[in-house]
Scaffold this active site. Structure first.
Site, PDB file in Angstrom:
ATOM      1  N   CYS A   1       9.511 -15.596 -24.569  1.00 12.41           N
ATOM      2  CA  CYS A   1      10.082 -14.653 -23.371  1.00 12.41           C
ATOM      3  C   CYS A   1       8.484 -14.539 -22.369  1.00 12.41           C
ATOM      4  O   CYS A   1       9.555 -14.015 -21.483  1.00 12.41           O
ATOM      5  CB  CYS A   1      10.737 -14.190 -23.692  1.00 12.41           C
ATOM      6  SG  CYS A   1      12.144 -15.120 -25.106  1.00 12.41           S
TER       7      CYS A   1
ATOM      8  N   HIS B   1      11.396  -5.793 -18.167  1.00 15.41           N
ATOM      9  CA  HIS B   1      11.738  -6.652 -19.334  1.00 15.41           C
ATOM     10  C   HIS B   1      13.670  -6.221 -19.413  1.00 15.41           C
ATOM     11  O   HIS B   1      14.281  -7.685 -19.683  1.00 15.41           O
ATOM     12  CB  HIS B   1      11.488  -7.156 -20.417  1.00 15.41           C
ATOM     13  CG  HIS B   1      11.596  -7.940 -21.151  1.00 15.41           C
ATOM     14  ND1 HIS B   1      10.941 -10.033 -20.900  1.00 15.41           N
ATOM     15  CD2 HIS B   1      11.660  -8.058 -22.697  1.00 15.41           C
ATOM     16  CE1 HIS B   1      11.257 -10.320 -21.557  1.00 15.41           C
ATOM     17  NE2 HIS B   1      11.831  -9.175 -22.991  1.00 15.41           N
TER      18      HIS B   1
ATOM     19  N   HIS C   1      19.059 -13.750 -18.550  1.00 11.80           N
ATOM     20  CA  HIS C   1      17.634 -13.608 -19.581  1.00 11.80           C
ATOM     21  C   HIS C   1      17.493 -15.248 -19.655  1.00 11.80           C
ATOM     22  O   HIS C   1      17.954 -15.987 -20.434  1.00 11.80           O
ATOM     23  CB  HIS C   1      17.292 -12.772 -21.520  1.00 11.80           C
ATOM     24  CG  HIS C   1      15.979 -13.118 -21.931  1.00 11.80           C
ATOM     25  ND1 HIS C   1      14.918 -13.350 -21.390  1.00 11.80           N
ATOM     26  CD2 HIS C   1      15.704 -12.558 -22.669  1.00 11.80           C
ATOM     27  CE1 HIS C   1      13.651 -13.379 -21.490  1.00 11.80           C
ATOM     28  NE2 HIS C   1      14.047 -12.413 -22.527  1.00 11.80           N
TER      29      HIS C   1
END
Lengths: 401, 348
Positions: free
Chosen positions: A162, A295, A330
């Site tokens: 990620c 994040h 996400h």
């Protein structure tokens, strides 16, 4: 003296818009792109909300201005659309006028096509369409994007889970600084697929409702899809073209949490180190940061670990922060690129984005995200965090010019 | 900038450098699909058996290769870890993908998903070593190993690291071999010409290097240059330009190692390159020792580094042996998947 890295173009596609204009409109109005999946064929479509780009592959092919005949993975299509927008916005006419490279990140590549292939191949090894499985490796979409952009120079692919596309931006800047390239298009792309949806679901970190980053009652992330790319140019390039840059990349840091394959350390060591390194890499100090695009996935583990790391770095003066994943979902390997584009959008439009779905202060933290959009705020420096599986953590700093 | 290879290790179908005397044993899938498989060490002698139990085959091969490489270099914890992989952790990806289809998305064990991500190896090494330094993974077709080297070179030249662990890995599984043959990338039939040796089988392997900006006195070799070219660039001019940039002439290259797939080099990509070199240049090849895979350049670099250190080139590696000069400068030229090719300049 360190060579300055300027951003001259940005491109984005996500659940909240197919281009920059649409995405800006959505973040201004606080629109969320999370909902029931209409395109992804999963048994969980009613149970698990996702951040889906509202176009089927045919429509994406049209947006990408490419033929729908060859089986392009959704990852490639999203990547081509955002990368082309970035190049267009940068006003690049002849892409090979300067030494131009492409660094593209993806975590799943053509997994959507591999899933089609495996349905038939699993039972009979002579079955399954090879043109589907040939899109499987992570470099396939990069090669397609490079071809579509007509890039003759260097291209490569990053997969650090990620944080992939934040690392793509960082590598791009370093290649320019070290004289290996004059101009780099960097970012990432990832499409929704059963593999990642079921993967995160098996880890029990998908919220079955809208994700609530940094909320006491947060219960996991919403997985999304999209792509985000930026064009970075050297100071010399800018001088020659006389182009007005959109922003400057003023810091980057990469560190490893080295704690666990899927969990972040309780003290947020990797996150702390990535941010510290980003500050040490240039002239920007923590007290100069106006906004943090966190994040902030909405998982119990990440938001606590990241929150603690933020308090360690900024002490009692943590700047405004929010997680735009509450709107986009996400987007995994694309998230660093999407956040880079959003960070620059915040600078250019003097906006601090709101974090959606926040209600209750986390007990372990003294900080909470921005809940109402802040307008006319002179955003000079933005910190963007991207953390990944395996503790691959990267922080970027973008500044106004 | 020059970088020094302080230590290296490879787990490959060819085995240890000292054992490279013959072409590796060919294995078969479904009775007819040839491939090369790694000669694997006894892992429990090298790594904690408790940790081993949780590792997939590629994790064992790659992590053990990395650990042996660090030991070889005498480095406990590197300042950065960078890896390249073409296909990543295929066994776990195949397992999770098959299961999710079979079980129709129900009752899935997350373990193969967790370890399916391409950065598993670089992050697992970091976790084992508690190494918080720079960590990255390059993936997919094209220059993924070469980008890892380039990344390390920049870290070293910026002074951000003293010792960088860089490596590459790719594993083969049965389903992948079946797919590769179906794509027509490899031939099922016996070689038509019995004199022809083929490296044209799917292969696999891991190779790791500890790179440093400073000489240690016991280095294998120096990487004096590396470039990646796209097929859009003219081949001969690219190679000539590369040598010019590094102030070296074709005459000063003792040996050049090609990534050709057959010992008949008078066809295909390498045909034109051979004519650039004078008749006394040794021609070497390596794919008959490791097979074809996306990060085979790493095996070539390991082989070349060992040749320079020991001043011995295994007989089996020669395509054309025309000089017995001490190995000083070696070029490695490999045609990568994804329309790119890479050149390494190794010097003693």
């Amino acid at each position: 003296m360190t060579i300055k890295i300027f951003v001259t173009g940005t491109g984005i596609i996500s659940a909240i818009g197919n281009n920059e204009r649409e995405v800006l409109e959505s973040v201004k109005t606080g629109k969320s792109g999370i909902g029931i999946s209409k395109l992804l064929q999963t048994i969980y479509s009613k149970e698990i909300p996702v951040g889906e780009v509202q176009c089927n592959n045919k429509e994406l092919s049209d947006l990408a201005k490419i033929s729908n005949k060859l089986p392009n993975s959704r990852t490639s299509l999203l990547g081509i659309i955002a990368a082309k927008e970035a190049v267009l916005n940068a006003g690049i006419k002849d892409i090979n006028e300067y030494r131009t490279g492409l660094i593209s990140a993806t975590t799943i590549g053509g997994m959507d096509k591999s899933e089609h292939f495996y349905r038939n191949f699993r039972k009979d090894k002579t079955k399954g369409k090879l043109r589907y499985i040939s899109t499987h490796d992570c470099g396939e979409s990069t090669q397609k994007i490079a071809k579509e952009l007509n890039i003759h120079g260097f291209y490569t692919t990053i997969n650090t889970a990620c944080s992939s596309s934040a690392n793509a931006v960082m590598l791009g800047a370093r290649l320019i600084r070290n004289g290996f390239a004059d101009r780099i298009i960097a970012g990432g792309t990832d499409a929704l697929c059963l593999f990642t949806l079921n993967g995160f679901n098996s880890l029990m970190i998908l919220d079955h409702n809208l994700c609530k980053p940094f909320d006491e009652t947060r219960n996991g992330l919403n997985i999304g899809e999209g792509a985000g790319y930026i064009v970075m140019e050297s100071e010399d390039c800018i001088k020659k073209s006389g182009k007005l840059p959109l922003a400057e990349l003023t810091g980057y840091g990469n560190a490893c949490d080295a704690y666990h394959q899927t969990a972040s350390s309780p003290e947020g060591e990797g996150a702390y180190l990535a941010m510290s390194k980003a500050f040490a890499s240039g002239d920007i100090k923590p007290e100069m940061i106006d906004y943090i695009n966190a994040h902030g996935t909405g998982t119990t583990n990440n938001d606590l670990s990241e929150g603690i790391a933020l308090q360690r770095i900024f002490g009692n003066n943590v700047p405004y922060f929010s997680s735009t994943k509450s709107a986009t979902g996400h987007t995994l390997g694309a998230s660093g690129g999407i956040q880079a584009v959003l960070s620059i959008m915040a600078i250019r439009n003097k906006i601090i984005f709101q974090s959606l779905n926040f209600n209750q202060q986390m007990k372990e933290l003294t900080i909470c995200p921005v809940q109402q959009r802040i307008d006319n705020f002179n955003v000079k420096h933005v910190l963007s965090n991207s953390f990944g599986f395996g503790g691959n953590n990267t922080s970027l700093i973008f500044s106004a010019v | 900038m020059e970088i020094f290879i302080k230590g290296t290790n490879s787990i490959s179908p060819a085995g240890n450098f000292g054992n490279i005397t013959h072409v590796p044993e060919i294995k078969f899938i479904d009775g007819l699909l040839k491939y090369y498989s790694c000669v694997e060490p006894v892992y429990k002698e090298i790594i904690n058996p408790v940790l081993l139990r949780r590792m997939s085959r590629t994790m064992k091969i790659s992590i053990v290769s990395a650990m042996l490489c660090l030991k070889d270099a005498g480095v406990e914890i590197p300042d950065a870890i960078i890896a390249g992989t073409g296909m990543g952790c295929v066994e776990d990806s195949d397992k999770f993908l098959s299961l999710l289809i079979e079980n129709e998305e129900r009752m899935l064990n997350p373990t193969p998903f967790i370890y399916s991500t391409h950065n598993t190896i670089s992050s697992q090494i970091a976790i084992m070593l508690k190494c918080h330094g720079y960590n990255s993974t390059y993936a997919g077709r094209g220059a993924c190993f070469e980008t890892s080297i380039l990344d390390a070179l920049m870290l070293l030249s910026d002074g951000n690291a003293s010792n960088v662990l860089v490596g590459a890995y790719d594993e083969l599984i049965a389903n992948q071999i079946r797919i590769l043959y179906r794509m027509g990338l490899f031939r099922e039939t016996k070689e038509s010409n019995s004199n022809e040796i083929s490296g044209n089988h799917p292969g696999e392997g891991a190779a790791f290097f500890v790179l440093s900006a400073k000489p240690s006195g016991k280095d294998y070799a120096k990487i004096s240059g590396m470039s990646v070219f796209s097929e859009n660039e003219p081949l001969s001019e690219s190679i000539t330009g590369f040598l010019k940039k590094h102030f070296i002439s074709f005459e000063n290259i003792n040996s050049v190692m090609f990534g050709n797939l057959h010992n008949n080099i008078q066809s295909g990509f390498y045909k034109k390159i051979v004519t650039l070199f004078p008749a006394f240049t040794n021609l070497l090849w390596f794919k008959h020792l490791c097979g074809e895979y996306m990060t085979s350049s790493a095996f070539a670099l390991w082989l070349g580094a060992n040749c320079l250190k020991t001043q011995q080139i295994p007989e089996i590696a020669f395509l054309r042996k025309t000089n017995n000069l001490p190995a000083k400068n070696m070029l490695i030229i490999n045609n990568l998947s994804g329309n790119q090719f890479a050149i390494f300049l190794l010097t003693k």
